[in-house]
Design a protein around this motif. Structure first.
Motif, PDB file in Angstrom:
ATOM      1  N   ALA A 216       3.502   6.954  -7.025  1.00 17.07           N
ATOM      2  CA  ALA A 216       2.677   6.760  -6.279  1.00 17.07           C
ATOM      3  C   ALA A 216       2.040   5.143  -6.149  1.00 17.07           C
ATOM      4  N   VAL A 217       2.223   4.649  -7.426  1.00 17.71           N
ATOM      5  CA  VAL A 217       1.697   3.141  -7.240  1.00 17.71           C
ATOM      6  C   VAL A 217       2.652   2.282  -6.544  1.00 17.71           C
ATOM      7  N   LEU A 218       4.148   2.511  -6.789  1.00 22.10           N
ATOM      8  CA  LEU A 218       4.957   1.726  -6.259  1.00 22.10           C
ATOM      9  C   LEU A 218       5.067   1.981  -4.646  1.00 22.10           C
ATOM     10  N   SER A 219       5.007   3.063  -4.172  1.00 18.83           N
ATOM     11  CA  SER A 219       5.032   3.260  -2.836  1.00 18.83           C
ATOM     12  C   SER A 219       3.865   3.193  -1.984  1.00 18.83           C
ATOM     13  N   ALA A 220       2.712   2.672  -2.631  1.00 13.96           N
ATOM     14  CA  ALA A 220       1.477   2.399  -2.118  1.00 13.96           C
ATOM     15  C   ALA A 220       1.345   1.777  -0.694  1.00 13.96           C
ATOM     16  N   PRO A 221       2.085   0.637  -0.790  1.00 17.09           N
ATOM     17  CA  PRO A 221       2.012  -0.252   0.241  1.00 17.09           C
ATOM     18  C   PRO A 221       3.038   0.527   1.363  1.00 17.09           C
TER      19      PRO A 221
END
Length: 523
Positions: free
Chosen positions: A109-114
């Motif tokens: 979730a954090v890494l794919s946020a952008p």
């Protein structure tokens, strides 16, 4: 909330301040992009000249624009905050599988946020392109195509800007996740090259495509494009292209240059000896691997430095440096060395009379003085033996005058210990075998030979001499005239276990002082 240590880190949701900044960036970028699209399609381009009912078409588009902008903003923000968030951690009593799944989903979730934010922004723009194309097709196919191209190109530029802004804003959150699980491989495509290429395509290619379409339209619809209107259209589109291109290029160059500059600054700190330097891993591309690689390198250097320091404490700095340089092999060589042996007087009684921790404190303070003096004169401590220490001069590194250095160290150590820790100090010199003794799996660098034996025996004699310092004639003969002149022979005796007599010397200053004291007592 405290992270369960056996389950690893718990990835928390984005900070409220990060969410607020992301929301503001999305709203501002989309409002500005929509306003530019509205100005271009509604007034700058000659769309009004291509329809009959200008007021009706313009009013219909303005109402649709306002309603859709408000609806898209509400839906986009709601969808974004629901989709771009970290799932809640399971209960403390949840199984290991649940916690493992949570860490995997939270990291994703954090890494794919952008990318998720980009999708959330791209979908409304795609819908808007279709909506306004269909809406204007009722009036004119030419107007519909023109408006559709303007909305599509404007949406692409706006989404690209939002993506770059979200990448920079979320670096702190990404660093928090990658600190626990850094990237270990590069994807199929080189992401840094793709990032640079996309910056050109979206920041320069798309605006230039708009200018090219305007020029093509002026050739197709000569009656509607005057020279003045064409000049204004090209001028405005060029300004927009410059602004969008500069913004995207600046954001992209920042995303590429900042990690490299951080690594350079950290490398400068390592070069200056600050081995605890590290950088935040803020990227999953080659740049992230560079950052993670630096941290791994710095960790290896710290571990090596700690091992070298620990190794140096056990075998001496000189031996440690020689071993790290690969100059020490199992075996030995004959070298001219000088040996200083020092033994604390009364340590056996002290061990019976004092608690163990006090004995250790006294011995450590005593050995600290010995190490300081020996290293200050170019020698190294070969070993500690209970309450005694063996220092070597001339091995493993060559020394100009090892005998003189050892004799000077003995005199300095006697001055340092006078009135504090009574100790016998003895010096001898001569050829000895210096090298690694033991097995390849565990060996010790040491010196073996007559100088070592003579110094150890002579140390017992020194305890009974005035000043408690003794040197053999072998050491005096090998020392330079300047240092040899500081010593005077005080006795000739045969040491235990030796076949020939040893000429015992003591520091001249101490011997003269004792003789003067005895003369005064006799008088």
């Amino acid at each position: 909330m405290t992270d369960p240590p056996e389950r690893g880190p718990v990835h928390r949701d984005f900070r409220p301040s990060t969410k607020a900044v992301l929301g503001a960036q999305v709203v501002v970028a989309n409002v500005v992009g929509a306003a530019i699209v509205l100005g271009l399609a509604g007034w700058l381009l000659p769309t009004q000249s291509l329809v009959g009912d200008v007021e009706g078409v313009l009013s219909r588009n303005l109402w649709a624009f306002g309603i859709y902008l408000l609806a898209a903003g509400v839906v986009g923000l709601t969808w974004g905050f629901l989709w771009v968030r970290v799932p809640r951690a399971p209960a403390d009593d949840a199984g290991e599988d649940a916690w493992r799944r949570h860490r995997r989903l939270a990291r994703r979730a954090v890494l794919s946020a952008p990318l998720r934010i980009t999708v959330v922004q791209a979908v409304p723009w795609v819908v808007a392109t279709v909506l306004f194309t269909v809406l204007n097709a009722l009036s004119s196919a030419t107007v519909a195509v023109t408006v559709g191209c303007v909305v599509g190109l404007g949406g692409a530029a706006t989404v690209a800007v939002v993506y770059r802004l979200s990448e920079l804003t979320l670096r702190g959150e990404v660093a928090r996740v990658l600190a626990e699980d850094p990237p270990t491989r590069i994807g199929v495509l080189p992401a840094v090259a793709a990032r640079s290429l996309s910056a050109w395509v979206l920041g320069t290619g798309v605006p230039l495509l708009g200018i090219a379409l305007a020029a093509a339209a002026s050739l197709l619809f000569r009656d509607y494009y005057t020279v003045t209107r064409l000049g204004v259209v090209v001028l405005v589109l060029a300004v927009v292209a410059l602004a969008v291109g500069f913004l995207l290029t600046a954001l992209t160059s920042t995303s590429l240059a900042t990690p490299v500059m951080n690594v350079r600054r950290a490398m400068r700190r390592v070069r200056d000896g600050e081995l605890n330097a590290r950088v935040d891993v803020t990227d999953t591309t080659e740049l992230g691997m560079l950052q993670a690689g630096f941290n791994e390198m710095a960790g290896g250097l710290r571990e090596r430095d700690q091992l070298r320091e620990l190794f140096g404490r056990h075998v001496g700095e000189e031996v440690a440096r020689a071993a790290l340089a690969g100059r020490l092999d199992l075996g030995g060589e004959v070298r001219e060395v000088a040996v200083l042996f020092v033994d604390l007087v009364g340590s056996t009684e002290m061990a019976f009379d004092r608690p163990p921790h006090e004995v250790v404190t006294v011995l450590n303070a005593f050995f600290a003085e010995v190490v300081d003096v020996v290293e200050g004169h170019g020698g190294w401590i070969n070993k500690f033996e209970g309450d005694a220490a063996l220092a070597v001069f001339g091995a493993p590194d060559d020394t100009d005058d090892p005998a003189a250095a050892a004799l000077a160290a003995a005199r300095a150590l006697a001055d340092r210990l006078e009135g504090r820790d009574p100790a016998g100090i003895a010096v001898s010199a001569g050829p000895a075998v210096a090298g690694n003794i033991g097995d390849a799996r565990r060996y010790e660098y040491t010196v073996i030979g007559d100088p070592v034996n003579e110094a150890a025996r002579l140390c017992d004699v020194a305890k009974g001499l005035p000043g408690r310092v003794a040197a053999s004639d072998a050491a005096i003969r090998r020392a330079g005239d300047r240092e040899a002149g500081q010593w005077v022979q005080v006795d000739v005796l045969r040491l235990r276990g030796r076949h020939r007599a040893t000429h015992v010397h003591s520091p001249r200053a101490r011997t003269v002082a004792v003789e003067e004291d005895r003369a005064e007592l006799r008088a």
